[in-house]
Structure formats: structure tokens, C-alpha cells
Design a protein around this motif. Structure first.
Motif, PDB file in Angstrom:
ATOM      1  N   TYR A 158     -27.958  30.277 -54.128  1.00 32.30           N
ATOM      2  CA  TYR A 158     -28.228  30.937 -55.395  1.00 32.30           C
ATOM      3  C   TYR A 158     -26.991  31.600 -55.992  1.00 32.30           C
ATOM      4  O   TYR A 158     -27.075  32.225 -57.050  1.00 32.30           O
ATOM      5  CB  TYR A 158     -29.348  31.967 -55.220  1.00 32.30           C
ATOM      6  CG  TYR A 158     -30.673  31.342 -54.870  1.00 32.30           C
ATOM      7  CD1 TYR A 158     -31.369  30.585 -55.803  1.00 32.30           C
ATOM      8  CD2 TYR A 158     -31.223  31.499 -53.601  1.00 32.30           C
ATOM      9  CE1 TYR A 158     -32.584  29.997 -55.482  1.00 32.30           C
ATOM     10  CE2 TYR A 158     -32.437  30.914 -53.276  1.00 32.30           C
ATOM     11  CZ  TYR A 158     -33.115  30.164 -54.213  1.00 32.30           C
ATOM     12  OH  TYR A 158     -34.308  29.580 -53.892  1.00 32.30           O
ATOM     13  N   GLY A 159     -25.857  31.461 -55.343  1.00 30.45           N
ATOM     14  CA  GLY A 159     -24.605  31.963 -55.894  1.00 30.45           C
ATOM     15  C   GLY A 159     -24.616  33.456 -56.157  1.00 30.45           C
ATOM     16  O   GLY A 159     -25.049  34.247 -55.312  1.00 30.45           O
ATOM     17  N   SER A 160     -24.187  33.838 -57.354  1.00 34.37           N
ATOM     18  CA  SER A 160     -24.071  35.261 -57.699  1.00 34.37           C
ATOM     19  C   SER A 160     -25.416  35.957 -57.796  1.00 34.37           C
ATOM     20  O   SER A 160     -25.481  37.192 -57.820  1.00 34.37           O
ATOM     21  CB  SER A 160     -23.311  35.407 -59.021  1.00 34.37           C
ATOM     22  OG  SER A 160     -24.000  34.758 -60.075  1.00 34.37           O
ATOM     23  N   ALA A 161     -26.503  35.190 -57.867  1.00 32.62           N
ATOM     24  CA  ALA A 161     -27.832  35.814 -57.924  1.00 32.62           C
ATOM     25  C   ALA A 161     -28.234  36.398 -56.580  1.00 32.62           C
ATOM     26  O   ALA A 161     -29.136  37.225 -56.502  1.00 32.62           O
ATOM     27  CB  ALA A 161     -28.870  34.790 -58.375  1.00 32.62           C
ATOM     28  N   ALA A 162     -27.559  35.964 -55.516  1.00 30.33           N
ATOM     29  CA  ALA A 162     -27.855  36.473 -54.175  1.00 30.33           C
ATOM     30  C   ALA A 162     -27.098  37.778 -53.966  1.00 30.33           C
ATOM     31  O   ALA A 162     -25.887  37.779 -53.746  1.00 30.33           O
ATOM     32  CB  ALA A 162     -27.463  35.448 -53.128  1.00 30.33           C
ATOM     33  N   LEU A 204     -35.718  34.324 -58.385  1.00 28.23           N
ATOM     34  CA  LEU A 204     -36.211  34.709 -59.704  1.00 28.23           C
ATOM     35  C   LEU A 204     -35.067  34.945 -60.683  1.00 28.23           C
ATOM     36  O   LEU A 204     -35.131  34.522 -61.843  1.00 28.23           O
ATOM     37  CB  LEU A 204     -37.076  35.966 -59.587  1.00 28.23           C
ATOM     38  CG  LEU A 204     -38.435  35.788 -58.920  1.00 28.23           C
ATOM     39  CD1 LEU A 204     -39.106  37.137 -58.711  1.00 28.23           C
ATOM     40  CD2 LEU A 204     -39.328  34.880 -59.751  1.00 28.23           C
ATOM     41  N   ARG A 205     -34.010  35.598 -60.215  1.00 22.42           N
ATOM     42  CA  ARG A 205     -32.909  35.884 -61.131  1.00 22.42           C
ATOM     43  C   ARG A 205     -32.030  34.661 -61.383  1.00 22.42           C
ATOM     44  O   ARG A 205     -31.346  34.580 -62.396  1.00 22.42           O
ATOM     45  CB  ARG A 205     -32.085  37.060 -60.621  1.00 22.42           C
ATOM     46  CG  ARG A 205     -32.804  38.400 -60.831  1.00 22.42           C
ATOM     47  CD  ARG A 205     -31.967  39.614 -60.524  1.00 22.42           C
ATOM     48  NE  ARG A 205     -31.613  39.643 -59.120  1.00 22.42           N
ATOM     49  CZ  ARG A 205     -30.434  39.295 -58.646  1.00 22.42           C
ATOM     50  NH1 ARG A 205     -29.493  38.865 -59.463  1.00 22.42           N
ATOM     51  NH2 ARG A 205     -30.179  39.355 -57.362  1.00 22.42           N
ATOM     52  N   ARG A 206     -32.041  33.708 -60.475  1.00 21.91           N
ATOM     53  CA  ARG A 206     -31.260  32.487 -60.685  1.00 21.91           C
ATOM     54  C   ARG A 206     -31.989  31.479 -61.574  1.00 21.91           C
ATOM     55  O   ARG A 206     -31.403  30.860 -62.456  1.00 21.91           O
ATOM     56  CB  ARG A 206     -30.940  31.851 -59.328  1.00 21.91           C
ATOM     57  CG  ARG A 206     -30.240  30.495 -59.412  1.00 21.91           C
ATOM     58  CD  ARG A 206     -28.877  30.582 -60.081  1.00 21.91           C
ATOM     59  NE  ARG A 206     -28.262  29.275 -60.228  1.00 21.91           N
ATOM     60  CZ  ARG A 206     -27.528  28.681 -59.281  1.00 21.91           C
ATOM     61  NH1 ARG A 206     -27.312  29.301 -58.128  1.00 21.91           N
ATOM     62  NH2 ARG A 206     -27.008  27.499 -59.488  1.00 21.91           N
ATOM     63  N   HIS A 207     -33.293  31.332 -61.359  1.00 24.48           N
ATOM     64  CA  HIS A 207     -34.019  30.249 -62.037  1.00 24.48           C
ATOM     65  C   HIS A 207     -35.023  30.705 -63.093  1.00 24.48           C
ATOM     66  O   HIS A 207     -35.539  29.873 -63.845  1.00 24.48           O
ATOM     67  CB  HIS A 207     -34.750  29.392 -61.005  1.00 24.48           C
ATOM     68  CG  HIS A 207     -33.833  28.663 -60.075  1.00 24.48           C
ATOM     69  ND1 HIS A 207     -32.948  27.703 -60.508  1.00 24.48           N
ATOM     70  CD2 HIS A 207     -33.653  28.759 -58.728  1.00 24.48           C
ATOM     71  CE1 HIS A 207     -32.266  27.223 -59.489  1.00 24.48           C
ATOM     72  NE2 HIS A 207     -32.673  27.848 -58.401  1.00 24.48           N
ATOM     73  N   TYR A 208     -35.309  32.007 -63.151  1.00 27.70           N
ATOM     74  CA  TYR A 208     -36.326  32.447 -64.111  1.00 27.70           C
ATOM     75  C   TYR A 208     -35.793  33.445 -65.137  1.00 27.70           C
ATOM     76  O   TYR A 208     -35.882  33.210 -66.337  1.00 27.70           O
ATOM     77  CB  TYR A 208     -37.520  33.047 -63.365  1.00 27.70           C
ATOM     78  CG  TYR A 208     -38.633  33.474 -64.292  1.00 27.70           C
ATOM     79  CD1 TYR A 208     -39.361  32.523 -65.004  1.00 27.70           C
ATOM     80  CD2 TYR A 208     -38.946  34.824 -64.466  1.00 27.70           C
ATOM     81  CE1 TYR A 208     -40.381  32.906 -65.874  1.00 27.70           C
ATOM     82  CE2 TYR A 208     -39.960  35.215 -65.323  1.00 27.70           C
ATOM     83  CZ  TYR A 208     -40.670  34.253 -66.032  1.00 27.70           C
ATOM     84  OH  TYR A 208     -41.668  34.639 -66.891  1.00 27.70           O
ATOM     85  N   ASP A 209     -35.233  34.550 -64.671  1.00 29.10           N
ATOM     86  CA  ASP A 209     -34.750  35.578 -65.594  1.00 29.10           C
ATOM     87  C   ASP A 209     -33.503  36.248 -65.016  1.00 29.10           C
ATOM     88  O   ASP A 209     -33.607  37.144 -64.180  1.00 29.10           O
ATOM     89  CB  ASP A 209     -35.838  36.617 -65.850  1.00 29.10           C
ATOM     90  CG  ASP A 209     -35.437  37.638 -66.911  1.00 29.10           C
ATOM     91  OD1 ASP A 209     -34.285  37.585 -67.390  1.00 29.10           O
ATOM     92  OD2 ASP A 209     -36.280  38.490 -67.248  1.00 29.10           O
ATOM     93  N   PRO A 210     -32.307  35.842 -65.463  1.00 30.92           N
ATOM     94  CA  PRO A 210     -31.071  36.419 -64.922  1.00 30.92           C
ATOM     95  C   PRO A 210     -30.874  37.888 -65.269  1.00 30.92           C
ATOM     96  O   PRO A 210     -30.010  38.558 -64.681  1.00 30.92           O
ATOM     97  CB  PRO A 210     -29.980  35.553 -65.577  1.00 30.92           C
ATOM     98  CG  PRO A 210     -30.613  35.008 -66.808  1.00 30.92           C
ATOM     99  CD  PRO A 210     -32.051  34.802 -66.467  1.00 30.92           C
TER     100      PRO A 210
END
Length: 225
Positions: A158-162, A204-210
Motif C-alpha cells: 500500500y506504499g505511503s498509505a501504510a 481504505l486510504r489507498r483504494h477508497y479515500d486518501p
């Protein structure tokens, strides 16, 4: 058991091919037991039904014993991700997959009992894989919005979302914890819940709402171990 126990209310009871029973008298404990009726040890749960409560219809199974004795098993046998109902009604889908992974066997057993168990595992694994591809494919094609994450997912994908520190070697150890009717110590429970919190947040932050708020810490001390 009363219908209202535990603030639980079941508006109807039924299935495809069987007429619906409006406002059935099913308690929360019974519903939980049915959902936990894992075969073959805990299944089936035998539910007695008043046939007069069924709404008349032309369904092919509108007759005894289908309208008097209902045998239930864990819904995961048919749909382990719980997609069937929501897939037909909603275009935003969130899937949290806590399912296990079938392991290879170097020396498969040849006796009919072990062989039957292995075959059932193969069938179950294939159904899970098909359901997962159905979800991921739909999300990737833009047909639906949402996210999928699994207990074995590498959070680094998930890159930076993790945001939270979840080394895969530790999260895979959590994924290997067997699901049994056995008490887990508090520390292990907290580690599993921390992992679930972290991976769902990243997905959720990577694929739905950053723009969702970034978590500051795990819910419990100790992280994922």
C-alpha cells in the motif's frame, strides 16, 4: 429465546427457493450458533419452524420438511466473504478477508476420510479464490468502489498509505494462528486486532479515500508483536 434478546431483530427468515417467514422468533444466541456451525463437528444446527408462519408462495420447497425443520451450517461453506447479498444491492464494497490458506502436502493421505477432507479443502479454497478475484476485478475495473484486504496481505504493497509498522514476518505469524474453540491470551488478541486495524486503514486510504485521517498509533500497546 426471545426475538428481542440482545437488541437483535431478524425481519425475515428464508433462502432461495424457500418462502420467507416474516418476523421469525429467532434469538441472538441461535443466530450466532448457526453462524458458528462449522462442519462437520458443529454442524448442522437444527431449527424448528412453525409452517404456518411462512408466507404463501410458489417456491418449489414450500412444503414439509422444508417449512418445519431447517438445518443450518456456517455460511462460509457457501460464501466465506459474505458477498452474495451485498453484491446485488450495493456498488460500494469493503471486504475484510480473515480466511486461512490451504497448505501443500508432500505426502497426501490415501485413506478415504483424509482424502475426502483434502478434497473439501480444495473446493473451499477454489471458491474463496473465485470470490476474491470477483471483488478485486470489479474494483480494478471501476464497476464498484471500495477495498479488499486480507490477513495475509503485505502492508508494504500500500506504499505511503501504510502508516503503522507491520513487518510481514510478524503479520504472517498472526495469520497462521489457527481458528479454534480455544481461548486466546489477551496479548495475542491485541496483536491480531492491531493488525486488523492497520491493514484496513491502509487499504481504505489507498483504494477508497486518501484523505481519511492518518492513525497516530495502534489501538493497543505492543503493535503486531
Amino acid at each position: 429465546m426471545n426475538r428481542g434478546v440482545g437488541n437483535f431483530h431478524l425481519p425475515r427468515l428464508g433462502k432461495f427457493g424457500l418462502p420467507l417467514t416474516p418476523d421469525p422468533d429467532v434469538g441472538l444466541a441461535t443466530a450466532v450458533a448457526a453462524s458458528s456451525a462449522f462442519p462437520p463437528v458443529l454442524s448442522p444446527l437444527h431449527l424448528k419452524v412453525d409452517p404456518s408462519r411462512f408466507k404463501a408462495g410458489k417456491e418449489p420447497l414450500h412444503r414439509p420438511p422444508y417449512t418445519t425443520d431447517v438445518l443450518l451450517t456456517d455460511g462460509g461453506v457457501y460464501d466465506n466473504l459474505g458477498l452474495e447479498t451485498v453484491w446485488k444491492r450495493y456498488t460500494t464494497i469493503f471486504v475484510s478477508d480473515g480466511g486461512g490458506q490451504m497448505q501443500p502436502e508432500e505426502a497426501p493421505a490415501h485413506n478415504w476420510v483424509s482424502h475426502s477432507i483434502r478434497i473439501n479443502s480444495v473446493i473451499d479454497n477454489q471458491v474463496r479464490s473465485l470470490r476474491k478475484r470477483q471483488v478485486v476485478g470489479s474494483l480494478a475495473a471501476g464497476v464498484r468502489r471500495g477495498a479488499y484486504w486480507g490477513i495475509r496481505t503485505n502492508i508494504e504493497e500500500y506504499g505511503s498509505a501504510a502508516v503503522l509498522d507491520c513487518p510481514q514476518r510478524k503479520t504472517l505469524d498472526l495469520a497462521r494462528i489457527e481458528t479454534r474453540l480455544k481461548h486466546l491470551d489477551t496479548t495475542t488478541q491485541h496483536r491480531v486486532m492491531n493488525w486488523g486495524y492497520a491493514i484496513s486503514d491502509a487499504a481504505l486510504r489507498r483504494h477508497y479515500d486518501p484523505d481519511l485521517p492518518r492513525p497516530k498509533a495502534f489501538p493497543f500497546e505492543g503493535g503486531v508483536g
